[in-house]
Enzyme design. Structure first.
Site, PDB file in Angstrom:
ATOM      1  N   LYS A   2      54.998 -77.375  82.460  1.00 17.57           N
ATOM      2  CA  LYS A   2      54.752 -78.066  83.734  1.00 17.57           C
ATOM      3  C   LYS A   2      55.581 -79.338  83.882  1.00 17.57           C
ATOM      4  O   LYS A   2      55.932 -79.725  85.000  1.00 17.57           O
ATOM      5  CB  LYS A   2      53.263 -78.366  83.898  1.00 17.57           C
ATOM      6  CG  LYS A   2      52.454 -77.088  84.113  1.00 17.57           C
ATOM      7  CD  LYS A   2      50.977 -77.344  84.274  1.00 17.57           C
ATOM      8  CE  LYS A   2      50.248 -76.009  84.353  1.00 17.57           C
ATOM      9  NZ  LYS A   2      48.802 -76.134  84.469  1.00 17.57           N
TER      10      LYS A   2
ATOM     11  N   ASP B  98      46.752 -77.662  90.727  1.00 11.48           N
ATOM     12  CA  ASP B  98      45.640 -77.638  89.764  1.00 11.48           C
ATOM     13  C   ASP B  98      44.492 -78.557  90.190  1.00 11.48           C
ATOM     14  O   ASP B  98      43.317 -78.192  90.090  1.00 11.48           O
ATOM     15  CB  ASP B  98      46.118 -78.071  88.373  1.00 11.48           C
ATOM     16  CG  ASP B  98      46.833 -76.960  87.629  1.00 11.48           C
ATOM     17  OD1 ASP B  98      46.628 -75.775  87.970  1.00 11.48           O
ATOM     18  OD2 ASP B  98      47.592 -77.277  86.690  1.00 11.48           O
TER      19      ASP B  98
HETATM   20  P1  NDP Z   1      48.721 -79.555  76.708  1.00 10.37           P
HETATM   21  O1  NDP Z   1      49.259 -78.895  75.497  1.00 10.37           O
HETATM   22  O2  NDP Z   1      49.670 -80.262  77.636  1.00 10.37           O
HETATM   23  O3  NDP Z   1      47.603 -80.645  76.271  1.00 10.37           O
HETATM   24  C1  NDP Z   1      46.604 -80.332  75.342  1.00 10.37           C
HETATM   25  C2  NDP Z   1      45.552 -81.431  75.310  1.00 10.37           C
HETATM   26  O4  NDP Z   1      44.523 -81.043  74.382  1.00 10.37           O
HETATM   27  C3  NDP Z   1      46.074 -82.791  74.835  1.00 10.37           C
HETATM   28  O5  NDP Z   1      45.383 -83.814  75.494  1.00 10.37           O
HETATM   29  C4  NDP Z   1      45.705 -82.766  73.343  1.00 10.37           C
HETATM   30  O6  NDP Z   1      45.548 -84.024  72.747  1.00 10.37           O
HETATM   31  C5  NDP Z   1      44.369 -82.053  73.395  1.00 10.37           C
HETATM   32  N1  NDP Z   1      44.005 -81.440  72.117  1.00 10.37           N
HETATM   33  C6  NDP Z   1      44.627 -80.395  71.515  1.00 10.37           C
HETATM   34  N2  NDP Z   1      43.994 -80.112  70.350  1.00 10.37           N
HETATM   35  C7  NDP Z   1      42.975 -80.991  70.209  1.00 10.37           C
HETATM   36  C8  NDP Z   1      41.968 -81.186  69.224  1.00 10.37           C
HETATM   37  N3  NDP Z   1      41.897 -80.435  68.116  1.00 10.37           N
HETATM   38  N4  NDP Z   1      41.060 -82.179  69.422  1.00 10.37           N
HETATM   39  C9  NDP Z   1      41.123 -82.955  70.546  1.00 10.37           C
HETATM   40  N5  NDP Z   1      42.072 -82.822  71.508  1.00 10.37           N
HETATM   41  C10 NDP Z   1      42.970 -81.838  71.346  1.00 10.37           C
HETATM   42  O7  NDP Z   1      47.906 -78.418  77.483  1.00 10.37           O
HETATM   43  P2  NDP Z   1      47.469 -78.435  79.020  1.00 10.37           P
HETATM   44  O8  NDP Z   1      46.968 -79.790  79.326  1.00 10.37           O
HETATM   45  O9  NDP Z   1      48.554 -77.893  79.884  1.00 10.37           O
HETATM   46  O10 NDP Z   1      46.279 -77.366  79.048  1.00 10.37           O
HETATM   47  C11 NDP Z   1      44.998 -77.623  78.471  1.00 10.37           C
HETATM   48  C12 NDP Z   1      44.090 -76.429  78.720  1.00 10.37           C
HETATM   49  O11 NDP Z   1      43.734 -76.321  80.093  1.00 10.37           O
HETATM   50  C13 NDP Z   1      44.787 -75.120  78.355  1.00 10.37           C
HETATM   51  O12 NDP Z   1      43.924 -74.403  77.522  1.00 10.37           O
HETATM   52  C14 NDP Z   1      44.997 -74.408  79.670  1.00 10.37           C
HETATM   53  O13 NDP Z   1      44.867 -73.006  79.527  1.00 10.37           O
HETATM   54  C15 NDP Z   1      43.874 -74.967  80.527  1.00 10.37           C
HETATM   55  N6  NDP Z   1      44.229 -74.939  81.965  1.00 10.37           N
HETATM   56  C16 NDP Z   1      43.483 -74.168  82.837  1.00 10.37           C
HETATM   57  C17 NDP Z   1      43.786 -74.107  84.186  1.00 10.37           C
HETATM   58  C18 NDP Z   1      42.952 -73.282  85.117  1.00 10.37           C
HETATM   59  O14 NDP Z   1      43.388 -73.010  86.251  1.00 10.37           O
HETATM   60  N7  NDP Z   1      41.761 -72.878  84.744  1.00 10.37           N
HETATM   61  C19 NDP Z   1      44.938 -74.831  84.750  1.00 10.37           C
HETATM   62  C20 NDP Z   1      45.636 -75.637  83.773  1.00 10.37           C
HETATM   63  C21 NDP Z   1      45.302 -75.642  82.433  1.00 10.37           C
HETATM   64  P3  NDP Z   1      46.837 -84.835  72.143  1.00 10.37           P
HETATM   65  O15 NDP Z   1      47.503 -85.456  73.340  1.00 10.37           O
HETATM   66  O16 NDP Z   1      46.250 -85.798  71.219  1.00 10.37           O
HETATM   67  O17 NDP Z   1      47.725 -83.813  71.467  1.00 10.37           O
END
Ligand code: NDP
Length: 287
Positions: free
Chosen positions: A73, A109
């Site tokens: 994105k 979104d």
């Molecule tokens: P990103 O990879 O950009 O971000 C992931 C986020 O999760 C970061 O804030 C990261 O923290 C955090 N994270 C990952 N692992 C852990 C952990 N073990 N403990 C705590 N925090 C954690 O992904 P996206 O933001 O693009 O997507 C996130 C989710 O949202 C995805 O699963 C996606 O499928 C879902 N989604 C659903 C949509 C829908 O229409 N239903 C639309 C968009 C997304 P850190 O920054 O510290 O790494």
């Protein structure tokens, strides 16, 4: 907008990596059938180091646009020549339209999540305390729209607190304009008091990690929304119910954000209710 019998159907795709699990082809096929439009919608797996050339080749083949999912994105934002104000605010793009004068980038979104919470779940956010977990592409995409609903307070909490702080900083002027108290914090140092709404925008459960927050963060009767759906969302949904809250997965958001993209491409907004119903039935069918 509708293809004629002489012309081939307009083509779209969802671009991501991974993308095999995406329900977007089902959703857009249902919208197209409902609106009487002929279109093709496919999955486009982009190599992690080759998002842009893959999309350029897709556009050059005559395609009209694409949705963009994890992890591209931010790259889609950079690739857009012109963007909607909400995409500018998010710094992330989930919908591209391949216009002749340059690609148009949008982010649907946030409005998708808001329509699901306030419309489908009938849970108005005005005046409430909202906690947004995560500061990745999904959280960036929804933060601005959540504030349009005028919650009293919005806290962005993330494992890497610097990312939450950066997100809050880039949205601070918008927060002031909407009269929302906006702050960032680490997952371990949430402000006192239970929240009315907790939105899980992390991908913690994908790595098998536990819930990113402790008990009693959500007030009894509050709303817990996981942007994920399917088995990955189950842990958060169970936790929400244990807190006495109303649990909601990301299927509604998925359908609502897709409807916004469809409108951007095709010029009319489909009725999401029947498609959401059909998608839930499809997802609950084994195999
Ligand atoms: P990103 O990879 O950009 O971000 C992931 C986020 O999760 C970061 O804030 C990261 O923290 C955090 N994270 C990952 N692992 C852990 C952990 N073990 N403990 C705590 N925090 C954690 O992904 P996206 O933001 O693009 O997507 C996130 C989710 O949202 C995805 O699963 C996606 O499928 C879902 N989604 C659903 C949509 C829908 O229409 N239903 C639309 C968009 C997304 P850190 O920054 O510290 O790494």
């Amino acid at each position: 907008m509708t293809s004629t019998s002489e012309s081939p159907p307009d083509r779209y795709a969802v671009a991501g990596n991974p993308v095999a699990h995406s329900q977007s082809p089902f959703i857009h096929a249902a919208f197209a059938a409902q609106c009487g439009h002929a279109l093709q919608y496919e999955r486009l797996l982009c190599p992690l180091d080759a998002f842009l050339p893959t999309i350029q080749a897709f556009a050059a083949s005559g395609a009209k646009g694409c949705n963009v999912t994890v992890p591209f994105k931010f790259e889609a934002f950079a690739a857009s020549r012109r963007r909607s104000p909400r995409a500018e605010l998010a710094g992330a793009v989930n919908t591209l339209r391949f216009d002749e004068q340059g690609w148009w980038g949008d982010n649907t979104d946030g409005l998708g999540l808001l329509r699901d919470i306030e419309g489908n779940a009938q849970f108005p956010l005005k005046g409430l305390r909202v906690l947004l977990l995560g500061a990745g592409g999904a959280a960036a995409g929804v933060l601005g729209s959540l504030m349009v609903a005028k919650p009293a307070e919005l806290v962005v909490a993330n494992r890497s607190v610097a990312k939450a702080e950066a997100l809050v900083q880039s949205h601070q002027a918008w927060a002031q304009a909407q009269h929302v108290r906006l702050q960032a914090c680490a997952l371990e140092t949430l402000p006192d008091g239970a929240f009315d709404v907790v939105v899980n925008g992390t991908s913690a459960s994908l790595s098998g990690a536990g819930l990113p927050v402790q008990d009693h963060v959500l007030r009894k009767g509050g709303l817990g929304v996981d942007m994920m759906y399917g088995p990955s969302a189950q842990g958060f949904l169970d936790w929400t119910r244990q807190q006495g809250g109303q649990a909601r997965d990301g299927v509604g958001m998925l359908v609502e954000q897709a409807a916004e993209a469809f409108q951007l491409w095709r010029g009319l907004r489909p009725d999401t209710g029947p498609v959401l119903h059909a998608l839930r039935a499809r997802l609950s069918t084994p195999g």
